[in-house]
Design an enzyme around this catalytic site. Structure first.
Site, PDB file in Angstrom:
ATOM      1  CE  LYS A 121     -23.439 -49.826 -51.161  1.00  0.00           C
ATOM      2  NZ  LYS A 121     -24.752 -50.011 -51.805  1.00  0.00           N
ATOM      3  CG  ASP A 139     -23.697 -45.554 -55.141  1.00  0.00           C
ATOM      4  OD1 ASP A 139     -22.940 -44.995 -55.976  1.00  0.00           O
ATOM      5  OD2 ASP A 139     -24.737 -45.023 -54.716  1.00  0.00           O
TER       6      ASP A 139
END
Length: 216
Positions: A121, A139
């Site tokens: 991420k 996220d």
């Protein structure tokens, strides 16, 4: 799951709701962004920005972070969750940038993910925001919104959510889609109290319909 056409429809509506969606982590270069994203794990961008306002004045380069004892860096970021672990990772990351990458933030996902404290991420955020490369960072907001709207399945892993979004969204829109979904999840489709009653996407949202039936 929503078809590509419906996903496009969704994203156009979200785009109108949040036309200025952007990365809210304050930074002035790729190195500061890496530090900010590492600090943001399980923590709000607002709190990170509060800490980095002073942090980025004190530390400008990887060498600066290594010039102080670990305990001093820990104190500088103490108000952030998991600060001890994050301080360790920041110093290890800076050491690696110096030794392996000539003090520059690398521009490939694999190299970014080799840095301590940087997962997929984080790497995707840096690729997209710092270097303008096509990437979607999943996220908690992106995952929640994608599952509630039916863009992907409830049981999908974070990686599966990312792959589904990459398949259903044109590559040149990955970056802005990531920001729009975050803004939508952060300010509208919140975890605890989503604004279903005023949501322009209620007509195609399986989660919203369920919630509104419960209130009927």
């Amino acid at each position: 799951m929503l078809s590509k056409k419906k996903v496009k429809e969704c994203l156009e509506v979200i785009g109108k709701m949040f036309p200025d969606a952007h990365c809210e982590l304050v930074h002035s270069n790729p190195f500061e962004l890496v530090i900010a994203v590492v600090l943001s794990a399980q923590c709000t961008d607002a709190l990170v920005n509060k800490v980095t306002k002073h942090l980025f004045q004190k530390y400008k380069t990887p060498d600066d972070y290594l010039s102080v004892p670990l305990e001093e860096l820990e104190q500088d970021i103490r108000s952030i969750g998991l600060y001890r672990n994050k301080a360790k990772n920041i110093q290890k990351l800076c050491k690696m940038l110096i030794e392996k990458f000539d003090r520059k933030v690398p521009e490939t996902r694999e190299e970014l993910m080799s840095l301590p404290g940087v997962g997929r991420k984080t790497a995707n955020v840096v690729l997209s925001v710092a270097f303008g490369k096509p990437a979607i960072a999943v996220d908690t907001h992106v995952e929640r919104v994608s599952k509630r709207l039916g863009i992907c399945r409830w049981k999908d892993s974070v990686l599966e959510v990312e792959k589904t979004l990459m398949e259903k969204v044109p590559e040149d829109e990955w970056g802005i889609t990531h920001h729009r979904l975050i803004f939508f999840g952060r300010y509208h489709c919140k975890a605890q109290s989503p604004k279903c009653h005023e949501c322009p996407l209620l007509y195609l949202c399986r989660e919203g319909e369920k919630r509104m039936k419960g209130k009927a």
